[in-house]
Write a protein that holds these residues in place. Sequence first.
Motif, mmCIF file in Angstrom:
data_model
loop_
_atom_site.group_PDB
_atom_site.id
_atom_site.type_symbol
_atom_site.label_atom_id
_atom_site.label_comp_id
_atom_site.label_asym_id
_atom_site.label_seq_id
_atom_site.Cartn_x
_atom_site.Cartn_y
_atom_site.Cartn_z
ATOM 1 N N ASP A 88 0.709 -1.144 0.104
ATOM 2 C CA ASP A 88 -0.106 0.175 -0.126
ATOM 3 C C ASP A 88 0.893 1.173 0.005
ATOM 4 N N PRO A 89 0.921 2.119 -1.085
ATOM 5 C CA PRO A 89 1.482 3.095 -1.206
ATOM 6 C C PRO A 89 1.282 4.407 -0.018
ATOM 7 N N SER A 90 0.224 4.476 0.649
ATOM 8 C CA SER A 90 -0.160 5.387 1.471
ATOM 9 C C SER A 90 0.593 4.687 3.044
ATOM 10 N N LEU A 91 1.297 3.566 2.957
ATOM 11 C CA LEU A 91 1.832 3.262 4.427
ATOM 12 C C LEU A 91 3.188 3.309 4.239
ATOM 13 N N ILE A 92 3.993 3.478 5.323
ATOM 14 C CA ILE A 92 5.321 3.553 5.544
ATOM 15 C C ILE A 92 5.755 2.835 6.884
ATOM 16 N N ALA A 93 6.829 2.267 7.064
ATOM 17 C CA ALA A 93 7.280 1.860 8.372
ATOM 18 C C ALA A 93 8.525 2.703 8.932
ATOM 19 N N LEU A 94 8.455 3.449 9.705
ATOM 20 C CA LEU A 94 9.590 4.148 10.106
ATOM 21 C C LEU A 94 10.264 3.881 11.644
ATOM 22 N N PRO A 95 11.513 4.022 11.826
ATOM 23 C CA PRO A 95 12.093 3.584 13.095
ATOM 24 C C PRO A 95 11.723 4.841 14.050
ATOM 25 N N VAL A 96 11.270 4.187 15.371
ATOM 26 C CA VAL A 96 10.938 5.145 16.341
ATOM 27 C C VAL A 96 11.554 4.591 17.534
ATOM 28 N N PRO A 97 12.026 5.610 18.445
ATOM 29 C CA PRO A 97 12.714 5.280 19.777
ATOM 30 C C PRO A 97 11.645 4.560 20.475
ATOM 31 N N VAL A 98 12.096 3.521 21.301
ATOM 32 C CA VAL A 98 11.094 2.882 22.080
ATOM 33 C C VAL A 98 10.415 3.757 23.210
ATOM 34 N N THR A 99 11.220 4.649 23.774
ATOM 35 C CA THR A 99 10.450 5.652 24.825
ATOM 36 C C THR A 99 9.453 6.361 24.245
ATOM 37 N N HIS A 100 9.760 6.855 22.902
ATOM 38 C CA HIS A 100 8.803 7.607 22.217
ATOM 39 C C HIS A 100 7.356 6.972 21.914
#
Length: 160
Positions: free
Chosen positions: A89-101
């Motif tokens: 799905d071009p409207s979805l992206i997976a991004l890295p996020v710090p665990v505390t965030h």
Amino acid sequence: MNLDQQLQDLIDHAPQDGSTPQIMERVAPVIKTMAERLRHPQYYVVQTLDQSWVMLTLANRTQSDREKNVIYAFPTLQDVASSPYNVSDPSLIALPVPVTHILFQMLAMTQSDSTIFFETPGDVTIGTEIQRAEMEQLIQEGWQNQADADPQYNIPSDIA
């Protein structure tokens, strides 16, 4: 970033409205305690292009009328491809996020019941669930302990 650096980043980037940075400092110990249960300093979270986090609704296997909304957090980008998300799905992206965030954001997302952190790269069948209600309870207990120990945290009875 280690956990302390992540928490300091949250505090430093909190809205400067006179109270949010202080609130962040007070909830930081609970967020750190929860983050220490997990294996990775960051996870990949599936988001829409406008950076809204994508939740999944899970039904209870034995009680089909019971559902909960969860966020999945993956240790690697490759694990997202093995997930129930439609990665084409071009409207979805997976991004890295710090665990505390992730943990802090979870508190703000009242429609989310929990986050499931997949700990082992290559295995998206077993995860560690952190419930928002558990975090809220620990924060309440922490605030009560601070209020008991330091009268400045008590609300005056004649505040009205």
